[in-house]
Motif scaffolding. Structure first.
Motif, PDB file in Angstrom:
ATOM      1  N   ALA A   1       0.816  -1.009   0.075  1.00  0.00           N
ATOM      2  CA  ALA A   1       0.138   0.007   0.114  1.00  0.00           C
ATOM      3  C   ALA A   1       0.738   1.359   0.052  1.00  0.00           C
ATOM      4  N   VAL A   2       2.092   1.136   0.854  1.00  0.00           N
ATOM      5  CA  VAL A   2       2.759   2.492   0.799  1.00  0.00           C
ATOM      6  C   VAL A   2       3.677   2.614  -0.552  1.00  0.00           C
ATOM      7  N   GLN A   3       3.814   1.394  -1.310  1.00  0.00           N
ATOM      8  CA  GLN A   3       4.482   1.607  -2.692  1.00  0.00           C
ATOM      9  C   GLN A   3       3.610   2.241  -3.541  1.00  0.00           C
ATOM     10  N   LYS A   4       2.315   1.678  -3.439  1.00  0.00           N
ATOM     11  CA  LYS A   4       1.184   2.137  -4.450  1.00  0.00           C
ATOM     12  C   LYS A   4       1.059   3.617  -4.079  1.00  0.00           C
ATOM     13  N   GLU A   5       1.010   4.254  -2.987  1.00  0.00           N
ATOM     14  CA  GLU A   5       0.829   5.803  -2.729  1.00  0.00           C
ATOM     15  C   GLU A   5       1.890   6.562  -3.217  1.00  0.00           C
ATOM     16  N   HIS A   6       3.139   5.941  -2.965  1.00  0.00           N
ATOM     17  CA  HIS A   6       4.457   6.571  -3.702  1.00  0.00           C
ATOM     18  C   HIS A   6       4.448   6.694  -5.001  1.00  0.00           C
ATOM     19  N   ILE A   7       4.125   5.633  -5.972  1.00  0.00           N
ATOM     20  CA  ILE A   7       3.835   5.517  -7.241  1.00  0.00           C
ATOM     21  C   ILE A   7       2.895   6.591  -7.692  1.00  0.00           C
TER      22      ILE A   7
ATOM     23  N   LEU B   1       2.594  -5.723 -15.512  1.00  0.00           N
ATOM     24  CA  LEU B   1       3.621  -6.704 -14.826  1.00  0.00           C
ATOM     25  C   LEU B   1       4.732  -5.973 -14.230  1.00  0.00           C
ATOM     26  N   SER B   2       5.351  -5.027 -14.610  1.00  0.00           N
ATOM     27  CA  SER B   2       6.648  -4.286 -14.069  1.00  0.00           C
ATOM     28  C   SER B   2       5.877  -3.408 -12.697  1.00  0.00           C
ATOM     29  N   THR B   3       4.974  -2.791 -12.585  1.00  0.00           N
ATOM     30  CA  THR B   3       4.342  -2.512 -11.522  1.00  0.00           C
ATOM     31  C   THR B   3       3.956  -3.354 -10.288  1.00  0.00           C
ATOM     32  N   ALA B   4       3.274  -4.489 -10.788  1.00  0.00           N
ATOM     33  CA  ALA B   4       3.105  -5.514  -9.872  1.00  0.00           C
ATOM     34  C   ALA B   4       4.264  -6.007  -9.060  1.00  0.00           C
ATOM     35  N   ILE B   5       5.473  -6.362  -9.843  1.00  0.00           N
ATOM     36  CA  ILE B   5       6.718  -6.846  -9.173  1.00  0.00           C
ATOM     37  C   ILE B   5       7.077  -5.830  -8.260  1.00  0.00           C
ATOM     38  N   TYR B   6       6.851  -4.531  -8.742  1.00  0.00           N
ATOM     39  CA  TYR B   6       7.518  -3.381  -7.959  1.00  0.00           C
ATOM     40  C   TYR B   6       6.981  -3.241  -6.413  1.00  0.00           C
ATOM     41  N   ILE B   7       5.471  -3.285  -6.717  1.00  0.00           N
ATOM     42  CA  ILE B   7       4.723  -2.917  -5.489  1.00  0.00           C
ATOM     43  C   ILE B   7       4.676  -4.278  -4.542  1.00  0.00           C
ATOM     44  N   GLN B   8       4.814  -5.286  -5.156  1.00  0.00           N
ATOM     45  CA  GLN B   8       4.650  -6.802  -4.358  1.00  0.00           C
ATOM     46  C   GLN B   8       5.910  -7.264  -3.643  1.00  0.00           C
ATOM     47  N   CYS B   9       6.860  -7.421  -4.584  1.00  0.00           N
ATOM     48  CA  CYS B   9       8.325  -8.098  -4.435  1.00  0.00           C
ATOM     49  C   CYS B   9       9.221  -6.908  -4.016  1.00  0.00           C
ATOM     50  N   THR B  10       9.533  -6.101  -4.798  1.00  0.00           N
ATOM     51  CA  THR B  10      10.572  -4.882  -4.501  1.00  0.00           C
ATOM     52  C   THR B  10      10.417  -4.318  -3.307  1.00  0.00           C
ATOM     53  N   SER B  11       9.146  -3.615  -2.716  1.00  0.00           N
ATOM     54  CA  SER B  11       8.905  -3.045  -1.742  1.00  0.00           C
ATOM     55  C   SER B  11       9.107  -3.724  -0.576  1.00  0.00           C
ATOM     56  N   ASN B  12       8.458  -4.963  -0.480  1.00  0.00           N
ATOM     57  CA  ASN B  12       8.450  -5.955   0.577  1.00  0.00           C
ATOM     58  C   ASN B  12      10.008  -6.631   0.923  1.00  0.00           C
ATOM     59  N   PHE B  13      10.664  -6.752  -0.101  1.00  0.00           N
ATOM     60  CA  PHE B  13      11.958  -7.705   0.250  1.00  0.00           C
ATOM     61  C   PHE B  13      13.145  -6.854   0.081  1.00  0.00           C
ATOM     62  N   ILE B  14      12.869  -5.724  -0.684  1.00  0.00           N
ATOM     63  CA  ILE B  14      14.237  -4.824  -0.821  1.00  0.00           C
ATOM     64  C   ILE B  14      14.032  -3.385  -0.144  1.00  0.00           C
ATOM     65  N   ALA B  15      13.195  -2.616  -0.710  1.00  0.00           N
ATOM     66  CA  ALA B  15      12.889  -1.299   0.017  1.00  0.00           C
ATOM     67  C   ALA B  15      11.913  -0.460  -0.873  1.00  0.00           C
ATOM     68  N   VAL B  16      11.020   0.121  -0.259  1.00  0.00           N
ATOM     69  CA  VAL B  16       9.980   0.909  -0.783  1.00  0.00           C
ATOM     70  C   VAL B  16      10.858   2.055  -1.571  1.00  0.00           C
ATOM     71  N   ASP B  17      10.235   2.453  -2.742  1.00  0.00           N
ATOM     72  CA  ASP B  17      10.936   3.597  -3.538  1.00  0.00           C
ATOM     73  C   ASP B  17      12.358   3.135  -3.953  1.00  0.00           C
ATOM     74  N   ASN B  18      12.565   1.847  -4.297  1.00  0.00           N
ATOM     75  CA  ASN B  18      13.757   1.241  -4.825  1.00  0.00           C
ATOM     76  C   ASN B  18      14.127   2.100  -6.135  1.00  0.00           C
ATOM     77  N   PRO B  19      15.328   2.107  -6.634  1.00  0.00           N
ATOM     78  CA  PRO B  19      15.897   2.960  -7.671  1.00  0.00           C
ATOM     79  C   PRO B  19      15.442   2.328  -8.929  1.00  0.00           C
ATOM     80  N   GLN B  20      15.465   0.706  -8.735  1.00  0.00           N
ATOM     81  CA  GLN B  20      15.051  -0.037  -9.844  1.00  0.00           C
ATOM     82  C   GLN B  20      14.272  -1.211  -9.245  1.00  0.00           C
ATOM     83  N   ILE B  21      13.494  -1.636 -10.302  1.00  0.00           N
ATOM     84  CA  ILE B  21      12.484  -3.025  -9.941  1.00  0.00           C
ATOM     85  C   ILE B  21      13.138  -4.189  -9.842  1.00  0.00           C
TER      86      ILE B  21
END
Length: 534
Positions: A365-371, A459-479
């Motif tokens: 949810a945090v990643q969605k809002e940030h996007i 597809l890219s956004t789904a990976i970014y908000i689900q995987c990247t934000s929860n296992f790497i960091a919110v607002d990561n510079p890459q997916i």
């Protein structure tokens, strides 16, 4: 002297001579790789080296038998596909130990859960995503050791012997999410319908009173059978680019996925079926029959249920010709009906899975809002991602190092060679002049391109908000989390376009392409033995 020179020349003209040389080089390299692995572990026994040599020779003999049989019988593309997919697919199935596929243990737990009639994974009071399942399931996976994140990258052939000894004790249940059995939150997101082949396999194994290991193997087997059956059915209908489609569907990534418990192969088979139906009906240029409309409805529902980001593919129904309907009104009603029902199914399943995001993927949810608050910045993230990861993603579409949870060391030349083979297959000359009538207009090409970009963005956004934000960091510079296999659906979309190039290859050239692709499969299988032997 001239006679000997002539015989020598004939040998060099025989393509089987080069196949033997290529195989021997592959086998020799695989033996060296295995020898190095044995030395690292202090193993002096030569039984492993003898074993890989014998298995390699057997595989190569099977390869020779298949290409001889296909050439002699002059079989249709869909029959050739079925024979090769079942034969080499069986090798992948036997050659990869249970649970070595990407997240295969979590697919395993989810599939078993569905066989009990629990189609929706519960969320416990402590926000643990998991159900009460037999303890013997996780015992089979962990080999009586506490489960660790990388357990499925440690399983070897020898471990399967212990797995076979475990009995299914359905009365001895445990709650998944404890310190012994981790939750399966990622596969809880999967709609039960996309596990149908594996569920059938599990149910048959349970009826036969087989243990957890054999349940998994039966699930794998039926996953392969369903993949081959679906693709064979639609490949027969495909009026053009049959060689291209066949080689994509036979790629090491898709064929290996079809022999694990993953649902990816089923999804790609559905995408292929949907795209094929559009090309097929445009080619026929006659009104849709009732059973064809039913097929479209079923495929539309499956697309939405299996992966919501692929739902926009349903809009490709607008590519159908006006001659496929009795009137423009009928076309509009039919197309909108498919779109509406697929959207409803997709949104309903999204509503179900929201509980898992609230419980486990808390940063989503945090990643969605940030996007939404920084759209332009997110465009930069997407652009940066594909600029930096393009090479890695490309090399992992058909083969690559991401196979089997990124533990199979497939050489990059295999990926490059397979890409070249697929590209060349696009230029195989078509027989039927009517194919020209199925070419998309400029308007439809633009529409298709925009739609595919939309699917890519989802597809890219789904990976970014689900995987990247929860296992790497919110607002990561890459997916982070993208894999080459996610783009196979986009490759299959090429069959919509057709080949308008003046460059054409003879139809018989597809034999060389097919045989070359199978040689690459042999090398992947040899590398698989090296990977899982010790």
């Amino acid at each position: 002297m001239k006679e000997k020179l002539k015989k020598l020349t004939n040998i060099f003209k025989n393509r089987y001579f080069y196949y033997i040389i290529a195989f021997l080089l592959m086998l020799l390299l695989s033996i060296f790789d295995l020898k190095e692995k044995l030395n690292d572990q202090g193993i002096t026994s030569n039984k492993y080296l003898i074993g890989i040599a014998i298995i390699g020779i057997v595989i190569f003999i099977i390869f020779l038998i298949i290409i001889k049989f296909i050439k002699h019988k002059k079989l249709s593309h869909h029959i050739v596909f079925a024979i090769i997919a079942l034969t080499f697919g069986s090798m992948y199935l036997v050659g990869s130990p249970l649970f070595t596929g990407s997240d295969e243990h979590n697919h395993y737990y989810r599939i078993y859960e569905i066989t009990t009639g629990n189609f929706i994974t519960p969320v416990q009071e402590n926000d643990i995503v998991g159900d009460q399942l037999p303890e013997s399931l996780v015992t089979t996976f962990t080999n009586n050791e506490q489960e660790t994140v990388n357990r499925n990258t440690m399983i070897k052939y020898s471990d399967e012997i212990d797995m076979m000894k475990v009995d299914l004790e359905e009365e001895n249940v445990m709650q998944y999410g404890t310190e012994y059995a981790t939750e399966y939150s990622n596969t809880a997101l999967y709609c039960p319908i996309q596990y149908l082949p594996q569920v059938i396999g599990f149910m048959i194994a349970k009826i036969l009173n087989l243990g957890p290991f054999w349940m998994g193997e039966f699930g794998r087997l039926f996953n392969l059978i369903s993949y081959v059956a679906i693709c064979t059915f639609f490949l027969k209908k495909l009026p053009r680019l049959k060689t291209f489609a066949m080689l994509v569907l036979l790629s090491p990534v898709l064929l290996s996925n079809a022999t694990t418990l993953s649902a990816d192969a089923f999804l790609n088979a559905i995408v292929f079926g949907f795209l094929t139906m559009i090309v097929y009906n445009r080619y026929k240029n006659t009104p849709l029959k009732t059973h064809e409309k039913i097929i479209y409805f079923v495929l539309s529902i499956l697309l939405a249920a299996c992966k919501i980001v692929y739902l926009p593919f349903v809009f490709l129904l607008f590519l159908l010709s006006s001659n496929n309907f009795k009137s423009k009104k009928e076309k509009l009603i039919f197309t909108l009906s498919c779109i509406v029902i697929s959207c409803v199914i997709g949104l309903l399943w999204m509503q179900v899975t929201n509980r898992y995001f609230d419980a486990y993927y808390v940063n989503t949810a945090v990643q969605k809002e940030h996007i939404l608050g920084n759209i332009l910045d997110y465009f930069v993230v997407v652009f940066r991602t594909y600029m930096s990861q393009f090479n890695n993603l490309l090399l992992n579409v058909f083969a690559g190092t991401n196979m089997y949870h990124s533990q199979l060391p497939v050489y990059s030349f295999i990926s490059i060679a397979y890409i070249i083979i697929v590209i060349i297959s696009f230029f195989i000359k078509e027989k039927d002049k009517k194919y020209e009538n199925t070419q998309l207009s400029v308007k439809n090409q633009v529409f298709t391109g925009i739609l595919l970009l939309g699917v890519l963005a989802l597809l890219s956004t789904a990976i970014y908000i689900q995987c990247t934000s929860n296992f790497i960091a919110v607002d990561n510079p890459q997916i982070v989390g993208l894999q080459g296999r996610y783009y196979l659906a986009f490759v299959l979309c090429v069959i919509l376009i057709g080949n308008k190039s003046k460059l054409k290859l003879k139809l018989q050239d597809n034999n060389y392409l097919l045989e070359g692709s199978l040689l690459l499969h042999i090398f992947v299988l040899l590398q698989m033995i090296v990977c899982f032997a010790i």
